[in-house]
Design a protein around this motif. Sequence first.
Motif, PDB file in Angstrom:
ATOM      1  N   UNK A 116      36.375  42.147  38.965  1.00 24.26           N
ATOM      2  CA  UNK A 116      37.395  42.112  40.008  1.00 24.26           C
ATOM      3  C   UNK A 116      36.849  41.490  41.285  1.00 24.26           C
ATOM      4  N   UNK A 117      35.632  41.851  41.654  1.00 21.24           N
ATOM      5  CA  UNK A 117      35.012  41.303  42.865  1.00 21.24           C
ATOM      6  C   UNK A 117      34.835  39.793  42.736  1.00 21.24           C
ATOM      7  N   UNK A 118      34.412  39.336  41.568  1.00 26.07           N
ATOM      8  CA  UNK A 118      34.219  37.905  41.333  1.00 26.07           C
ATOM      9  C   UNK A 118      35.557  37.171  41.423  1.00 26.07           C
ATOM     10  N   UNK A 119      36.602  37.751  40.802  1.00 24.16           N
ATOM     11  CA  UNK A 119      37.938  37.133  40.841  1.00 24.16           C
ATOM     12  C   UNK A 119      38.418  36.992  42.278  1.00 24.16           C
ATOM     13  N   UNK A 152      49.121  45.241  33.466  1.00 23.52           N
ATOM     14  CA  UNK A 152      49.424  45.147  34.900  1.00 23.52           C
ATOM     15  C   UNK A 152      48.281  44.483  35.660  1.00 23.52           C
ATOM     16  N   UNK A 153      47.044  44.782  35.279  1.00 21.73           N
ATOM     17  CA  UNK A 153      45.897  44.182  35.960  1.00 21.73           C
ATOM     18  C   UNK A 153      45.938  42.658  35.834  1.00 21.73           C
ATOM     19  N   UNK A 154      46.125  42.161  34.632  1.00 20.22           N
ATOM     20  CA  UNK A 154      46.124  40.712  34.441  1.00 20.22           C
ATOM     21  C   UNK A 154      47.381  40.066  35.008  1.00 20.22           C
ATOM     22  N   UNK A 155      48.456  40.831  35.082  1.00 13.47           N
ATOM     23  CA  UNK A 155      49.655  40.316  35.745  1.00 13.47           C
ATOM     24  C   UNK A 155      49.382  40.105  37.229  1.00 13.47           C
ATOM     25  N   UNK A 156      48.667  41.047  37.849  1.00 18.26           N
ATOM     26  CA  UNK A 156      48.318  40.907  39.265  1.00 18.26           C
ATOM     27  C   UNK A 156      47.329  39.763  39.482  1.00 18.26           C
ATOM     28  N   UNK A 157      46.457  39.541  38.518  1.00 20.16           N
ATOM     29  CA  UNK A 157      45.552  38.390  38.607  1.00 20.16           C
ATOM     30  C   UNK A 157      46.366  37.101  38.603  1.00 20.16           C
ATOM     31  N   UNK A 158      47.382  37.043  37.756  1.00 17.43           N
ATOM     32  CA  UNK A 158      48.212  35.833  37.687  1.00 17.43           C
ATOM     33  C   UNK A 158      48.956  35.599  39.003  1.00 17.43           C
ATOM     34  N   UNK A 159      49.286  36.658  39.715  1.00 16.38           N
ATOM     35  CA  UNK A 159      50.007  36.525  40.988  1.00 16.38           C
ATOM     36  C   UNK A 159      49.166  35.842  42.066  1.00 16.38           C
ATOM     37  N   UNK A 160      47.866  35.833  41.900  1.00 18.29           N
ATOM     38  CA  UNK A 160      47.001  35.154  42.868  1.00 18.29           C
ATOM     39  C   UNK A 160      47.292  33.658  42.911  1.00 18.29           C
ATOM     40  N   UNK A 175      46.099  39.668  52.189  1.00 20.95           N
ATOM     41  CA  UNK A 175      45.714  41.084  52.118  1.00 20.95           C
ATOM     42  C   UNK A 175      46.516  41.806  51.044  1.00 20.95           C
ATOM     43  N   UNK A 176      47.803  41.514  50.975  1.00 22.67           N
ATOM     44  CA  UNK A 176      48.668  42.165  49.988  1.00 22.67           C
ATOM     45  C   UNK A 176      48.187  41.878  48.568  1.00 22.67           C
ATOM     46  N   UNK A 177      47.874  40.606  48.272  1.00 24.85           N
ATOM     47  CA  UNK A 177      47.424  40.253  46.927  1.00 24.85           C
ATOM     48  C   UNK A 177      46.065  40.886  46.604  1.00 24.85           C
ATOM     49  N   UNK A 178      45.143  40.828  47.540  1.00 25.78           N
ATOM     50  CA  UNK A 178      43.802  41.391  47.301  1.00 25.78           C
ATOM     51  C   UNK A 178      43.857  42.905  47.131  1.00 25.78           C
ATOM     52  N   UNK A 179      44.565  43.580  48.026  1.00 30.80           N
ATOM     53  CA  UNK A 179      44.635  45.043  47.987  1.00 30.80           C
ATOM     54  C   UNK A 179      45.382  45.527  46.752  1.00 30.80           C
ATOM     55  N   UNK A 180      46.443  44.812  46.362  1.00 34.16           N
ATOM     56  CA  UNK A 180      47.204  45.207  45.180  1.00 34.16           C
ATOM     57  C   UNK A 180      46.353  45.093  43.918  1.00 34.16           C
ATOM     58  N   UNK A 181      45.594  44.013  43.812  1.00 35.79           N
ATOM     59  CA  UNK A 181      44.720  43.859  42.652  1.00 35.79           C
ATOM     60  C   UNK A 181      43.676  44.968  42.623  1.00 35.79           C
ATOM     61  N   UNK A 182      43.114  45.283  43.775  1.00 36.52           N
ATOM     62  CA  UNK A 182      42.127  46.367  43.852  1.00 36.52           C
ATOM     63  C   UNK A 182      42.734  47.686  43.387  1.00 36.52           C
TER      64      UNK A 182
END
Length: 260
Positions: free
Chosen positions: A30-33, A112-120, A141-148
């Motif tokens: 996640x940190x790398x992404x 859901x995790x990979x869906x949020x990755x796709x939203x980036x 911030x919204x995209x980063x925090x949501x993925x976290x």
Amino acid sequence: MASGAVIEHLSNESEFDATNEFPTKTATPMVIILAIYLLTILKLGPSFMKSRPAFQLKSYIVVYNILQVLSCVYLVHRILFSKLPTLVFWKCPDIPRGTAEDKDFLHVSYFAFWLKVSELSETLVFVLRKKQRQVSFLHVFHHCATLFLVFQLPRSYRGGAALYPLFLNCNVHIIMYSYYLMAAILPDYIVAKLTPIKKSITTIQMIQFALILLQVAITLSRGCKIPPTMTSVYSLIIIAFFYMFYDFYRNNYSMKKSKE
């Protein structure tokens, strides 16, 4: 405390079995992404586009919005028709490991995790279309925090209603991405008539955050087995979301209306 240390602290505080962890045993992926995401949208992307004309990317935008709507519908359907007590958000029974409910929980969380990755990729589209102004602090911030949160919450708490925020978010996104899809394919004069929907979407998002905070308050009062650090970080992020979306609403809708 460095961000990596905070993440590791949150992971260690959890009673989550590392051998059955989601989506990986460490937060490193996640940190790398997120690091690649930030480097691309803030440095590499703008530098690449500096001497190039803006891309249109209309076909990608249409396909992307269709896939987002379908993915969110799938998650809502999966949550509703599973045995997970997601909608009973005021309760917090643990989900027994290795059960059908546990498998449903892990499947939904992983998807859901990979869906949020796709939203980036939304931010990269802004950069490639030379709409850097839309790469706002709120957006990033919204995209980063949501993925976290989508990554960390299943690792910290596997309770009955742990997927309730995701359920709310998917319903909001079905509305939001449906609007974006219409805006991409309909004639401009029709899209202009649909513009008020944008204001309603922001309102719905704020209601979503309020409902999530209500759940946090209830679970705290019931003494659910959620790590205190995760609860604090989660609550602060949701409060920040609410404030930033409210500020966006006030600046783009309330103040604009008062000037008229």
